[in-house]
Scaffold this motif. Sequence first.
Motif, PDB file in Angstrom:
ATOM      1  N   ALA A  69      11.827  -2.249   5.215  1.00 18.48           N
ATOM      2  CA  ALA A  69      11.486  -1.949   6.602  1.00 18.48           C
ATOM      3  C   ALA A  69       9.993  -2.142   6.842  1.00 18.48           C
ATOM      4  O   ALA A  69       9.577  -2.529   7.939  1.00 18.48           O
ATOM      5  CB  ALA A  69      11.893  -0.517   6.936  1.00 18.48           C
ATOM      6  N   THR A  70       9.181  -1.897   5.823  1.00 18.35           N
ATOM      7  CA  THR A  70       7.727  -2.077   5.957  1.00 18.35           C
ATOM      8  C   THR A  70       7.400  -3.505   6.381  1.00 18.35           C
ATOM      9  O   THR A  70       6.662  -3.739   7.345  1.00 18.35           O
ATOM     10  CB  THR A  70       7.020  -1.748   4.639  1.00 18.35           C
ATOM     11  OG1 THR A  70       7.214  -0.371   4.323  1.00 18.35           O
ATOM     12  CG2 THR A  70       5.521  -2.035   4.732  1.00 18.35           C
ATOM     13  N   VAL A  71       7.948  -4.487   5.678  1.00 14.70           N
ATOM     14  CA  VAL A  71       7.623  -5.885   5.971  1.00 14.70           C
ATOM     15  C   VAL A  71       8.373  -6.371   7.211  1.00 14.70           C
ATOM     16  O   VAL A  71       7.873  -7.231   7.947  1.00 14.70           O
ATOM     17  CB  VAL A  71       7.913  -6.770   4.748  1.00 14.70           C
ATOM     18  CG1 VAL A  71       7.657  -8.242   5.054  1.00 14.70           C
ATOM     19  CG2 VAL A  71       7.030  -6.336   3.572  1.00 14.70           C
ATOM     20  N   GLN A  72       9.528  -5.822   7.474  1.00 15.17           N
ATOM     21  CA  GLN A  72      10.232  -6.171   8.714  1.00 15.17           C
ATOM     22  C   GLN A  72       9.431  -5.754   9.944  1.00 15.17           C
ATOM     23  O   GLN A  72       9.526  -6.387  10.994  1.00 15.17           O
ATOM     24  CB  GLN A  72      11.618  -5.529   8.729  1.00 15.17           C
ATOM     25  CG  GLN A  72      12.588  -6.166   7.749  1.00 15.17           C
ATOM     26  CD  GLN A  72      13.888  -5.404   7.634  1.00 15.17           C
ATOM     27  OE1 GLN A  72      14.148  -4.469   8.395  1.00 15.17           O
ATOM     28  NE2 GLN A  72      14.721  -5.776   6.677  1.00 15.17           N
ATOM     29  N   ARG A  73       8.643  -4.695   9.827  1.00 13.76           N
ATOM     30  CA  ARG A  73       7.737  -4.300  10.922  1.00 13.76           C
ATOM     31  C   ARG A  73       6.450  -5.117  10.893  1.00 13.76           C
ATOM     32  O   ARG A  73       5.875  -5.438  11.937  1.00 13.76           O
ATOM     33  CB  ARG A  73       7.401  -2.813  10.818  1.00 13.76           C
ATOM     34  CG  ARG A  73       8.547  -1.873  11.124  1.00 13.76           C
ATOM     35  CD  ARG A  73       8.050  -0.445  11.261  1.00 13.76           C
ATOM     36  NE  ARG A  73       7.393   0.034  10.047  1.00 13.76           N
ATOM     37  CZ  ARG A  73       8.011   0.697   9.068  1.00 13.76           C
ATOM     38  NH1 ARG A  73       9.304   0.962   9.162  1.00 13.76           N
ATOM     39  NH2 ARG A  73       7.344   1.109   8.011  1.00 13.76           N
ATOM     40  N   ALA A  79       0.810  -1.215   0.000  1.00 16.06           N
ATOM     41  CA  ALA A  79       0.000   0.000   0.000  1.00 16.06           C
ATOM     42  C   ALA A  79       0.843   1.263   0.000  1.00 16.06           C
ATOM     43  O   ALA A  79       0.437   2.291  -0.543  1.00 16.06           O
ATOM     44  CB  ALA A  79      -0.946  -0.004   1.206  1.00 16.06           C
ATOM     45  N   ASP A  80       2.038   1.214   0.608  1.00 12.12           N
ATOM     46  CA  ASP A  80       2.895   2.400   0.671  1.00 12.12           C
ATOM     47  C   ASP A  80       3.852   2.503  -0.510  1.00 12.12           C
ATOM     48  O   ASP A  80       4.742   3.351  -0.521  1.00 12.12           O
ATOM     49  CB  ASP A  80       3.672   2.435   1.981  1.00 12.12           C
ATOM     50  CG  ASP A  80       4.575   1.211   2.172  1.00 12.12           C
ATOM     51  OD1 ASP A  80       4.603   0.342   1.276  1.00 12.12           O
ATOM     52  OD2 ASP A  80       5.257   1.134   3.211  1.00 12.12           O
ATOM     53  N   GLY A  81       3.699   1.624  -1.513  1.00 10.05           N
ATOM     54  CA  GLY A  81       4.538   1.662  -2.699  1.00 10.05           C
ATOM     55  C   GLY A  81       5.766   0.790  -2.627  1.00 10.05           C
ATOM     56  O   GLY A  81       6.513   0.686  -3.600  1.00 10.05           O
ATOM     57  N   VAL A  82       6.003   0.138  -1.496  1.00  6.80           N
ATOM     58  CA  VAL A  82       7.156  -0.749  -1.346  1.00  6.80           C
ATOM     59  C   VAL A  82       6.928  -2.030  -2.147  1.00  6.80           C
ATOM     60  O   VAL A  82       5.827  -2.585  -2.147  1.00  6.80           O
ATOM     61  CB  VAL A  82       7.392  -1.081   0.142  1.00  6.80           C
ATOM     62  CG1 VAL A  82       8.347  -2.258   0.307  1.00  6.80           C
ATOM     63  CG2 VAL A  82       7.934   0.135   0.869  1.00  6.80           C
ATOM     64  N   GLU A  83       7.958  -2.473  -2.853  1.00  7.31           N
ATOM     65  CA  GLU A  83       7.922  -3.744  -3.565  1.00  7.31           C
ATOM     66  C   GLU A  83       8.670  -4.783  -2.734  1.00  7.31           C
ATOM     67  O   GLU A  83       9.796  -4.559  -2.313  1.00  7.31           O
ATOM     68  CB  GLU A  83       8.544  -3.594  -4.955  1.00  7.31           C
ATOM     69  CG  GLU A  83       7.780  -2.612  -5.842  1.00  7.31           C
ATOM     70  CD  GLU A  83       8.397  -2.433  -7.211  1.00  7.31           C
ATOM     71  OE1 GLU A  83       9.222  -3.291  -7.609  1.00  7.31           O
ATOM     72  OE2 GLU A  83       8.070  -1.443  -7.883  1.00  7.31           O
TER      73      GLU A  83
END
Length: 302
Positions: free
Chosen positions: A185-189, A164-168
């Motif tokens: 970092a998105t998925v690590q959180r 959703a935040d544009g991270v692949e």
Amino acid sequence: MQPSRRAFLLGRRPVQTPWATFLQRLALRCQGTVRDQGGLPGQAPRAVLAPLREADVVHARALCAEYGVVLALADAEGPFAPAAGALLRVDPGRLAGLARLAGAAPRWRAQPGVPLAALAQAGLRQFDGLPGAMTLAQWLAAPAPWAAGDCAASGVLGVDLLLADGVEESLGPFGADDVQPLRSATVQRLVPALFQLAGGELAAACRGADRWQARYRLDALAPRAPAGVNLAHLLLGHGGTLAWVRSVTLAAAPAPGSARAESGEGGAWPSHAIALQARIKALFDPHGRFPALAAGPDGDNL
């Protein structure tokens, strides 16, 4: 001279609505086609994007975030909560690449628009007897009726996502079987929070029957032995509400009927399943970039 006459003589264009500007910018940045569907009286506008390349969806997500437009997978199976604002449906039909990967074990990487008939023809038995025209994205988004803890029977090995935040990011085996570390970092959180949910009371209640009682397959984090944890299985049944799936890595699995349990779909979800789904949705998509599942069976079709 009156302002309206001056504007006419000087060739000034009328001010565009935000929706018109959004569509114009979308059409300029994407190589695929954009079709404005307007909207019924009292309904926010709708449009359809048929992307020609993966980058089209990346551009679309960024513009949707800028203009407050919800990005939805076209023809995904709901039920969905009513969309409060403008909506862009993305039809992945032209993103239909399918390739067998190198290695001793037969594996395929497929884009979201690959029809199930092509997957079955390639030897992926889990797609035998399913609607041949259905796309892989629609299949992955549809309710996943494998028994609790048995998501490995889907044959899904990994997924490449646009979050959703544009991270692949790429999701696959996790833990001792992990061959692809989490990069963002998105998925690590996200992952520790999901494991915490999987060990909580709501997940335990959903696991209380042979059939997993929620739409989002958090039971992927507590699989039945000998299967290991595979984060890709979190996307089974997601309805297009958690992320955009860019590609899926697949292995052959048993044909439907030999590996599936009765789905039990239909009727209202129990309250603990609704609460768990809301928590998972908030972790993946806190700002509502994608549609939301309805709290019961009487939601909208997008």
